[in-house]
Design a protein around this motif. Sequence first.
Motif, PDB file in Angstrom:
ATOM      1  N   VAL A   1       8.476  23.649  -1.158  1.00  0.00           N
ATOM      2  CA  VAL A   1       8.949  24.316   0.058  1.00  0.00           C
ATOM      3  C   VAL A   1       7.929  24.111   1.169  1.00  0.00           C
ATOM      4  N   ASP A   2       6.639  24.312   0.847  1.00  0.00           N
ATOM      5  CA  ASP A   2       5.582  24.066   1.833  1.00  0.00           C
ATOM      6  C   ASP A   2       5.594  22.614   2.282  1.00  0.00           C
ATOM      7  N   TYR A   3       5.754  21.711   1.318  1.00  0.00           N
ATOM      8  CA  TYR A   3       5.759  20.281   1.644  1.00  0.00           C
ATOM      9  C   TYR A   3       6.942  19.930   2.547  1.00  0.00           C
ATOM     10  N   MET A   4       8.127  20.448   2.218  1.00  0.00           N
ATOM     11  CA  MET A   4       9.325  20.185   3.023  1.00  0.00           C
ATOM     12  C   MET A   4       9.126  20.644   4.468  1.00  0.00           C
ATOM     13  N   GLN A   5       8.568  21.836   4.642  1.00  0.00           N
ATOM     14  CA  GLN A   5       8.374  22.379   5.986  1.00  0.00           C
ATOM     15  C   GLN A   5       7.372  21.549   6.786  1.00  0.00           C
ATOM     16  N   LYS A   6       6.343  21.047   6.124  1.00  0.00           N
ATOM     17  CA  LYS A   6       5.352  20.219   6.823  1.00  0.00           C
ATOM     18  C   LYS A   6       5.921  18.851   7.182  1.00  0.00           C
ATOM     19  N   GLU A   7       6.774  18.310   6.311  1.00  0.00           N
ATOM     20  CA  GLU A   7       7.412  17.029   6.638  1.00  0.00           C
ATOM     21  C   GLU A   7       8.354  17.185   7.832  1.00  0.00           C
ATOM     22  N   LEU A   8       9.033  18.322   7.930  1.00  0.00           N
ATOM     23  CA  LEU A   8       9.901  18.579   9.077  1.00  0.00           C
ATOM     24  C   LEU A   8       9.106  18.613  10.385  1.00  0.00           C
ATOM     25  N   LEU A   9       7.884  19.130  10.326  1.00  0.00           N
ATOM     26  CA  LEU A   9       7.040  19.191  11.518  1.00  0.00           C
ATOM     27  C   LEU A   9       6.472  17.823  11.877  1.00  0.00           C
ATOM     28  N   LYS A  10       6.028  17.068  10.873  1.00  0.00           N
ATOM     29  CA  LYS A  10       5.389  15.778  11.124  1.00  0.00           C
ATOM     30  C   LYS A  10       6.396  14.706  11.549  1.00  0.00           C
ATOM     31  N   LYS A  11       7.586  14.725  10.938  1.00  0.00           N
ATOM     32  CA  LYS A  11       8.679  13.798  11.268  1.00  0.00           C
ATOM     33  C   LYS A  11       8.328  12.324  11.045  1.00  0.00           C
ATOM     34  N   GLU A  12       7.280  12.021  10.290  1.00  0.00           N
ATOM     35  CA  GLU A  12       6.842  10.634  10.091  1.00  0.00           C
ATOM     36  C   GLU A  12       7.569   9.937   8.946  1.00  0.00           C
ATOM     37  N   ARG A  13       7.993  10.708   7.967  1.00  0.00           N
ATOM     38  CA  ARG A  13       8.537  10.110   6.743  1.00  0.00           C
ATOM     39  C   ARG A  13       9.980  10.537   6.481  1.00  0.00           C
ATOM     40  N   ILE A  14      10.642  11.120   7.474  1.00  0.00           N
ATOM     41  CA  ILE A  14      12.026  11.585   7.307  1.00  0.00           C
ATOM     42  C   ILE A  14      12.986  10.402   7.368  1.00  0.00           C
ATOM     43  N   VAL A  15      13.911  10.359   6.415  1.00  0.00           N
ATOM     44  CA  VAL A  15      14.967   9.347   6.384  1.00  0.00           C
ATOM     45  C   VAL A  15      16.297   9.965   6.812  1.00  0.00           C
ATOM     46  N   ILE A  16      16.634  11.133   6.250  1.00  0.00           N
ATOM     47  CA  ILE A  16      17.872  11.852   6.571  1.00  0.00           C
ATOM     48  C   ILE A  16      17.549  13.333   6.690  1.00  0.00           C
ATOM     49  N   ASP A  17      18.147  13.981   7.661  1.00  0.00           N
ATOM     50  CA  ASP A  17      17.926  15.406   7.892  1.00  0.00           C
ATOM     51  C   ASP A  17      19.268  16.037   8.252  1.00  0.00           C
ATOM     52  N   ASN A  18      19.781  16.893   7.364  1.00  0.00           N
ATOM     53  CA  ASN A  18      21.008  17.597   7.729  1.00  0.00           C
ATOM     54  C   ASN A  18      20.830  19.101   7.547  1.00  0.00           C
ATOM     55  N   ARG A  19      21.881  19.847   7.601  1.00  0.00           N
ATOM     56  CA  ARG A  19      21.823  21.309   7.604  1.00  0.00           C
ATOM     57  C   ARG A  19      21.080  21.875   6.396  1.00  0.00           C
ATOM     58  N   ASP A  20      21.313  21.317   5.228  1.00  0.00           N
ATOM     59  CA  ASP A  20      20.789  21.891   3.989  1.00  0.00           C
ATOM     60  C   ASP A  20      19.737  21.042   3.286  1.00  0.00           C
ATOM     61  N   TRP A  21      19.615  19.769   3.673  1.00  0.00           N
ATOM     62  CA  TRP A  21      18.784  18.851   2.909  1.00  0.00           C
ATOM     63  C   TRP A  21      17.899  17.988   3.798  1.00  0.00           C
ATOM     64  N   LEU A  22      16.770  17.589   3.213  1.00  0.00           N
ATOM     65  CA  LEU A  22      15.848  16.666   3.860  1.00  0.00           C
ATOM     66  C   LEU A  22      15.552  15.536   2.875  1.00  0.00           C
ATOM     67  N   VAL A  23      15.676  14.300   3.358  1.00  0.00           N
ATOM     68  CA  VAL A  23      15.308  13.139   2.541  1.00  0.00           C
ATOM     69  C   VAL A  23      14.084  12.492   3.180  1.00  0.00           C
ATOM     70  N   VAL A  24      13.026  12.344   2.391  1.00  0.00           N
ATOM     71  CA  VAL A  24      11.790  11.742   2.904  1.00  0.00           C
ATOM     72  C   VAL A  24      11.313  10.649   1.953  1.00  0.00           C
ATOM     73  N   VAL A  25      10.536   9.722   2.499  1.00  0.00           N
ATOM     74  CA  VAL A  25       9.714   8.863   1.651  1.00  0.00           C
ATOM     75  C   VAL A  25       8.452   9.673   1.399  1.00  0.00           C
ATOM     76  N   PRO A  26       8.185  10.104   0.167  1.00  0.00           N
ATOM     77  CA  PRO A  26       7.049  11.006  -0.062  1.00  0.00           C
ATOM     78  C   PRO A  26       5.724  10.401   0.406  1.00  0.00           C
ATOM     79  N   PHE A  27       4.840  11.252   0.873  1.00  0.00           N
ATOM     80  CA  PHE A  27       3.502  10.853   1.312  1.00  0.00           C
ATOM     81  C   PHE A  27       2.787  10.042   0.234  1.00  0.00           C
TER      82      PHE A  27
END
Length: 362
Positions: A202-228
């Motif tokens: 949860v902490d990781y998801m919230q930080k990825e949302l702030l950084k926006k560097e590794r986001i692939v898809i972002d919708n209402r309920d889900w976040l897809v990232v290339v992990p750090f």
Amino acid sequence: MASSQTFDPTEHQHIRYNPLKGEWVLISPHRMKRPWGGHVEPLEDDDLPEYDPSNPLCPGNTRANGELTPKYEKTFCFDNDFPALLEDAPSPPKSDDPLFCMDSARGKCKVMCFHPKSNVTIALMKTSEIVEVIKQWINEMLDLGRKWTWVQIFENRGALMGCSNAHPHCQIWASSYLPNEARAKDRLLSDYYRKKGNPLLVDYMQKELLKKERIVIDNRDWLVVVPFWAVWPFETMVLPKKQVQRMQNLTKTQQESLAIVMKKLCTKYDNLFKCSFPYSMGWHGAPTGPDSNKDCSYWTFHGIYLPPLLRSANIKKHIAGYELLAQPQRDLTPEQAAEKMRNLSDLHYKHPETSIYPDEEN
């Protein structure tokens, strides 16, 4: 000796820590400049027929053990004809020697066909059909999870990932023990929660949302990232925006939006190198079984996609040499991979008529 250069993560080697495994990953971005002289894989023919009379997973065909696959019209699940785990098996003798330890292993293995047609992958399925897949996964998790400690859903997609049958399907292995990956995550997620008071992912998801560097898809309920800490070139992680411990806890709305995310992600994968993209994928959530009533607040349900392609449809990232003997290593940075994937179209390169259009997402 310290370098006089200013560090640039897209140019200079460095290591990154994976808090889910307790391991480090070597990033060597300068290696992307080297010419490729390695093995080039033959391209897999993805023009499959809707129905293959010789394929045991097609509706109405006979499997190797003589069982008849029914003429199913949507998602279909059955006991694996050649299971790696059996429900009833003798236990090995206990050993006092720590160098020769054995323990019992029991379980149940199932196969689940996504669709009756062999040429319809997740990327080409309707979102309503993918929702049926998710619902069946949840049914299996609830059923198997009553008895077994761990239920692993996974899909090997494409011959490059060792898949022996091209019909769109996954496997579900339930075991009496926590497998290595789950055991490591259980310990590390628990340690983090005890120290920080919040679920790590949860902490990781919230930080990825702030950084926006590794986001692939972002919708209402889900976040897809290339992990750090990603190892595979275009590895991705699917994270819920609201804490969920297990797949079976997903609401109807979350299931529907997850179907959209899965279709979009697999479409982007196909679009990346204009091929039916190979990968191994699976879902991790809190352990199940008789002891599943213990507090697992530290666990967050998530998905992992591990595709092997590096530079093109026929150049594979091999896990070998240094990776097997020392530690994981990658060339393309996670940020570069995420940017490439994020900028890909949501319309399928070969079958645009199957794609999701914006007005269909709500």
